[in-house]
Design a protein around this motif. Structure first.
Motif, PDB file in Angstrom:
ATOM      1  N   LEU A 298       0.825  -1.207   0.000  1.00 41.15           N
ATOM      2  CA  LEU A 298       0.000   0.000   0.000  1.00 41.15           C
ATOM      3  C   LEU A 298       0.858   1.256   0.000  1.00 41.15           C
ATOM      4  CD1 LEU A 298      -2.812  -1.001   2.524  1.00 41.15           C
ATOM      5  CD2 LEU A 298      -3.042  -0.703   0.063  1.00 41.15           C
ATOM      6  N   GLY A 299       1.932   1.232   0.793  1.00 33.09           N
ATOM      7  CA  GLY A 299       2.815   2.396   0.838  1.00 33.09           C
ATOM      8  C   GLY A 299       3.427   2.699  -0.514  1.00 33.09           C
ATOM      9  N   ASN A 300       3.851   1.671  -1.210  1.00 29.63           N
ATOM     10  CA  ASN A 300       4.426   1.871  -2.544  1.00 29.63           C
ATOM     11  C   ASN A 300       3.396   2.438  -3.507  1.00 29.63           C
ATOM     12  OD1 ASN A 300       6.868   0.860  -1.674  1.00 29.63           O
ATOM     13  ND2 ASN A 300       6.429  -1.238  -2.340  1.00 29.63           N
TER      14      ASN A 300
ATOM     15  N   GLU B 215     -10.086   9.053  -5.625  1.00 26.89           N
ATOM     16  CA  GLU B 215      -9.383   8.134  -6.511  1.00 26.89           C
ATOM     17  C   GLU B 215      -8.392   7.278  -5.726  1.00 26.89           C
ATOM     18  OE1 GLU B 215      -7.586  10.502  -9.482  1.00 26.89           O
ATOM     19  OE2 GLU B 215      -9.455  10.989 -10.513  1.00 26.89           O
ATOM     20  N   LEU B 216      -7.740   7.892  -4.725  1.00 25.23           N
ATOM     21  CA  LEU B 216      -6.775   7.169  -3.903  1.00 25.23           C
ATOM     22  C   LEU B 216      -7.464   6.047  -3.130  1.00 25.23           C
ATOM     23  CD1 LEU B 216      -3.932   6.858  -2.757  1.00 25.23           C
ATOM     24  CD2 LEU B 216      -4.514   8.553  -1.019  1.00 25.23           C
TER      25      LEU B 216
ATOM     26  N   GLU C  10       2.664   6.158  -2.645  1.00 25.44           N
ATOM     27  CA  GLU C  10       3.798   6.994  -3.055  1.00 25.44           C
ATOM     28  C   GLU C  10       3.764   7.266  -4.557  1.00 25.44           C
ATOM     29  OE1 GLU C  10       8.698   6.954  -2.828  1.00 25.44           O
ATOM     30  OE2 GLU C  10       7.518   5.355  -1.889  1.00 25.44           O
ATOM     31  N   LYS C  11       3.447   6.248  -5.316  1.00 27.78           N
ATOM     32  CA  LYS C  11       3.358   6.431  -6.763  1.00 27.78           C
ATOM     33  C   LYS C  11       2.230   7.383  -7.131  1.00 27.78           C
ATOM     34  CE  LYS C  11       5.251   1.905  -8.018  1.00 27.78           C
ATOM     35  NZ  LYS C  11       4.975   0.585  -8.643  1.00 27.78           N
ATOM     36  N   MET C  12       1.088   7.262  -6.435  1.00 31.01           N
ATOM     37  CA  MET C  12      -0.054   8.118  -6.743  1.00 31.01           C
ATOM     38  C   MET C  12       0.221   9.577  -6.359  1.00 31.01           C
ATOM     39  SD  MET C  12      -3.323   5.759  -5.799  1.00 31.01           S
ATOM     40  CE  MET C  12      -4.386   6.995  -6.537  1.00 31.01           C
ATOM     41  N   GLN C  13       0.953   9.755  -5.272  1.00 26.80           N
ATOM     42  CA  GLN C  13       1.296  11.128  -4.872  1.00 26.80           C
ATOM     43  C   GLN C  13       2.200  11.788  -5.902  1.00 26.80           C
ATOM     44  OE1 GLN C  13       2.909  10.557  -0.957  1.00 26.80           O
ATOM     45  NE2 GLN C  13       0.919  10.843   0.060  1.00 26.80           N
TER      46      GLN C  13
ATOM     47  N   GLU D 283      -9.023  -1.248  -4.810  1.00 30.19           N
ATOM     48  CA  GLU D 283      -8.678  -2.076  -5.961  1.00 30.19           C
ATOM     49  C   GLU D 283      -7.423  -2.891  -5.682  1.00 30.19           C
ATOM     50  OE1 GLU D 283      -7.645  -1.612 -10.738  1.00 30.19           O
ATOM     51  OE2 GLU D 283      -8.045   0.156  -9.502  1.00 30.19           O
ATOM     52  N   LEU D 284      -6.453  -2.258  -5.001  1.00 29.90           N
ATOM     53  CA  LEU D 284      -5.222  -2.957  -4.664  1.00 29.90           C
ATOM     54  C   LEU D 284      -5.497  -4.132  -3.725  1.00 29.90           C
ATOM     55  CD1 LEU D 284      -2.131  -3.183  -4.654  1.00 29.90           C
ATOM     56  CD2 LEU D 284      -2.085  -1.590  -2.738  1.00 29.90           C
TER      57      LEU D 284
END
Length: 452
Positions: free
Chosen positions: A230-232, A302-303, A235-238, A309-310
């Motif tokens: 989840l953290g990864n 969206e997040l 981070e990508k979404m940010q 979804e993840l």
């Protein structure tokens, strides 16, 4: 290393070997005498001396059923010899077998003594000799415990598996294998062993503690993997969000009503323009700020959707990986562990069931089949009955051959019985069932205690 004193059984074996040697010497001497007897008979010389004769009315008395003393000797003596020889041989073989068992037991006891003295390597040697002489589940489990003490965890796991192959209800073997697997990093398998040991002995406080520790470690592992994933993702979404914000800041200019009015020429007097302009300047609407806020709200939404979804993807991946691990179980323990792991997915449970040959069910479950597992299996069979009727009927037939099956069906709850009746009436005995299968299933109703 000093071995334990040999027992009296070994001395007996040596004595019997001496007896056998004397018998062989006697056999050779007897053969020589037999040749002399035959030679004398061929020359018609008297075979029996006067001391061997008994006088009855002046005649020699001959043994009953023999024409001569020679025949009696030639027929009875080899028989007596062979009979005695065979009995002594069997006795000596039995003694040697008992001696081996005695040695195996003494080696195991010596290993236990060394273990108490914390001489673990010597204990391992004694247990190894005991296993070589007469392998037992206890000897394997004891050697596994010694392996744990010297941190040979893989050897300990292997020995526990051997012990469980010989006795699949051996609680200590499950507990010790759980310890070995924890040290090897096999936390999932460790939890399964601890859980099964606890089911076998629910009141054992030591096993309860081991199960709690194994469960805690496994949950921490899952939590760590999930949080990392989840953290990864966050981070990508940010990073994507920051990039979008920069692009939008260049495209959108702050637009206010005053700017628009200032650029528009209105043919009115200046006295009228000033108050209107001043009032409009006080009610400026920061359009760009509203856009940014809406964008932030949308990004958060969206997040959250991405996180959901993840999680769904992770669950799907776990199920896929679980499906890859499906292999034919060889014991009730292996079956129950795999069955519980696939709980909630009848398709995967059916896939597990189909890896088993129906004829192997009695050998797999032996006396370990439980009522909940039996009912679950029947429900699973119903899920693929219409597609593979022949296989489904074969499973139902062979389930009745599992030891203690008749006792299990007598222990069914009213709810379980109602479920089985519904399955039988709506699935197994429906109008779509071919006659040949319908007859077999009707005949099995009584075995499953299902009334029409």
């Amino acid at each position: 290393m000093a071995r334990a004193p040999t027992k009296h059984g070994r001395d007996e074996a040596v004595d019997f070997q001496g007896v056998l040697s004397d018998l062989q010497d006697w056999e050779l001497s007897f053969k020589g005498k037999d040749k002399k007897v035959k030679a004398q008979a061929s020359h018609k010389e008297p075979l029996v001396s006067s001391s061997k004769k008994t006088e009855t009315d002046g005649k020699d008395r001959k043994p009953a059923g023999h024409s001569s003393t020679k025949d009696y000797l030639s027929s009875s003596m080899p028989y007596e010899y062979s009979r005695n020889y065979d009995s002594i041989t069997r006795l000596s073989t039995s003694s040697i077998s008992e001696d081996s068992f005695a040695d195996a037991a003494s080696e195991k006891e010596s290993g236990n003594e060394y273990f108490k003295q914390k001489k673990f390597k010597e204990a391992i040697d004694c247990y190894s000799r005991s296993i070589a002489l007469s392998p037992t589940a206890v000897a394997y489990a004891n050697r596994a415990m010694a392996y744990l003490k010297v941190k040979r965890f893989q050897d300990a796991e292997d020995d526990c598996s051997e012990a469980l192959n010989m006795d699949d209800r051996y609680i200590k073997a499950y507990s010790r294998r759980a310890t070995a697997r924890k040290e090897l990093g096999k936390l999932k398998e460790c939890l399964e062993d601890a859980e099964f040991a606890l089911r076998l002995e629910p009141q054992n406080q030591e096993i309860k503690k081991q199960y709690s520790e194994a469960k805690s470690l496994y949950e921490k592992l899952i939590l760590h993997k999930t949080s990392t994933a989840l953290g990864n993702t966050i981070e990508k979404m940010q990073k994507v969000e920051k990039t979008d914000a920069k692009v939008n800041s260049h495209k959108v200019q702050p637009v206010t009503r005053t700017n628009t009015i200032q650029k528009t020429e209105v043919p009115v007097s200046q006295d009228y323009i000033k108050p209107v302009t001043s009032s409009i300047q006080k009610t400026e609407v920061p359009v760009a700020q509203d856009y940014t806020k809406r964008k932030q709200v949308a990004s958060k939404q969206e997040l959250w959707e991405s996180v959901q979804e993840l999680a769904s993807r992770v669950a799907s991946k776990v199920m896929v990986e679980t499906a890859k691990d499906i292999s034919p179980p060889t014991s009730a323990y292996q079956f129950e562990v795999s069955w519980r792991r696939l709980s909630g997915d009848h398709a995967l449970q059916a896939r597990l069931l189909k890896t088993i040959s129906p004829e192997a069910l009695p050998q797999i479950f032996k006396n370990a089949l439980t009522v909940p597992v039996l009912v679950d299996i029947v429900k699973c069979i119903a899920s693929f009955f219409s597609e593979e009727m022949d296989l489904a009927v074969s499973f139902l037939e062979n389930l009745t051959k599992v030891p203690r099956f008749s006792i299990l069906v007598m222990c069914l709850t009213s709810t379980d019985k109602a479920d089985l009746v519904k399955i039988w009436n709506e699935v197994f005995s429906s109008k779509a069932t071919p006659l040949e299968y319908a007859e077999k299933l009707d005949s099995m109703r009584s075995k499953y205690c299902i009334k029409k």
